[in-house]
Design a protein around this motif. Structure first.
Motif, PDB file in Angstrom:
ATOM      1  N   UNK A 189      63.235  73.929  21.408  1.00 23.85           N
ATOM      2  CA  UNK A 189      62.488  73.346  22.521  1.00 23.85           C
ATOM      3  C   UNK A 189      61.281  72.594  21.991  1.00 23.85           C
ATOM      4  N   UNK A 190      60.882  71.555  22.691  1.00 25.28           N
ATOM      5  CA  UNK A 190      59.623  70.879  22.383  1.00 25.28           C
ATOM      6  C   UNK A 190      58.592  71.390  23.385  1.00 25.28           C
ATOM      7  N   UNK A 191      57.523  71.970  22.860  1.00 26.09           N
ATOM      8  CA  UNK A 191      56.487  72.538  23.716  1.00 26.09           C
ATOM      9  C   UNK A 191      55.758  71.414  24.455  1.00 26.09           C
ATOM     10  N   UNK A 192      55.466  71.650  25.727  1.00 20.76           N
ATOM     11  CA  UNK A 192      54.863  70.632  26.564  1.00 20.76           C
ATOM     12  C   UNK A 192      53.450  70.278  26.114  1.00 20.76           C
ATOM     13  N   UNK A 193      52.617  71.300  25.873  1.00 20.66           N
ATOM     14  CA  UNK A 193      51.218  71.047  25.512  1.00 20.66           C
ATOM     15  C   UNK A 193      51.068  70.495  24.106  1.00 20.66           C
ATOM     16  N   UNK A 194      51.715  71.139  23.130  1.00 18.21           N
ATOM     17  CA  UNK A 194      51.486  70.804  21.727  1.00 18.21           C
ATOM     18  C   UNK A 194      52.467  69.779  21.169  1.00 18.21           C
ATOM     19  N   UNK A 195      53.580  69.588  21.840  1.00 19.06           N
ATOM     20  CA  UNK A 195      54.666  68.698  21.403  1.00 19.06           C
ATOM     21  C   UNK A 195      55.362  69.217  20.144  1.00 19.06           C
ATOM     22  N   UNK A 196      55.049  70.466  19.729  1.00 23.82           N
ATOM     23  CA  UNK A 196      55.700  71.075  18.573  1.00 23.82           C
ATOM     24  C   UNK A 196      57.105  71.529  18.937  1.00 23.82           C
ATOM     25  N   UNK A 197      57.993  71.551  17.946  1.00 24.72           N
ATOM     26  CA  UNK A 197      59.333  72.099  18.134  1.00 24.72           C
ATOM     27  C   UNK A 197      59.289  73.596  17.868  1.00 24.72           C
ATOM     28  N   UNK A 198      59.953  74.372  18.727  1.00 26.82           N
ATOM     29  CA  UNK A 198      60.011  75.815  18.579  1.00 26.82           C
ATOM     30  C   UNK A 198      61.477  76.225  18.608  1.00 26.82           C
ATOM     31  N   UNK A 199      61.897  77.033  17.619  1.00 23.33           N
ATOM     32  CA  UNK A 199      63.257  77.569  17.574  1.00 23.33           C
ATOM     33  C   UNK A 199      63.218  79.018  18.010  1.00 23.33           C
ATOM     34  N   UNK A 200      63.863  79.327  19.129  1.00 23.61           N
ATOM     35  CA  UNK A 200      63.892  80.692  19.641  1.00 23.61           C
ATOM     36  C   UNK A 200      65.312  81.221  19.646  1.00 23.61           C
TER      37      UNK A 200
END
Length: 146
Positions: free
Chosen positions: A16-27
């Protein structure tokens, strides 16, 4: 919303791309969630999904359940964080699952966990166990009065 991909060990995760930080997160995706998603495909799990699409169904579910309190999608994220901490997940792990840059942001969930506070307060005891032993941590960390 995100793409699901296989880990090297056969488990699945969603990116997912985080809305606030625009970072990619793998969950990671739980086995139970994978059963609900259905057979594995490629690419996006929910094609055409947009965040705003969660609000109307959630309002219907709340109304059907007789819940009148205002609850947003962000509340579900907050609940997820609290439940993870109360289940014993390390705060740093929750930090990365929620995509928080700073652990202080995630620490709020740990501070709010009254259940963990109640549970942890009883871990240290001066009582003698059924085997005639006192708490081993207390024995090795007691300050002598002399």
């Amino acid at each position: 919303m995100g793409e699901h991909t296989a880990y090297g060990n056969g488990g699945m995760y969603v990116t997912l791309r985080m809305q606030k930080t625009k970072d990619l997160v793998n969950n990671p995706i739980s086995d139970e969630a994978m059963e609900l998603i259905g057979p594995r495909g490629t690419g996006k799990v929910f094609i055409g999904f947009e965040d705003y699409m969660t609000q109307a169904p959630m309002r219907r579910w709340l109304k059907a359940a007789g819940i009148t309190k205002h609850i947003s999608f962000h509340c579900t994220r907050h609940t997820f964080g609290i439940l993870q901490v109360e289940a014993g997940t390390a705060v740093y792990t929750v930090q990365h699952m929620l995509g928080h840059k700073n652990v202080e942001t995630t620490q709020i969930y740990a501070d709010m966990s009254d259940e963990q506070k109640r549970e942890s307060i009883n871990r240290i005891t001066l009582k003698i166990s059924k085997r005639g032993e006192t708490n081993s941590y207390i024995q090795t960390h007691t300050i002598s009065p002399n």
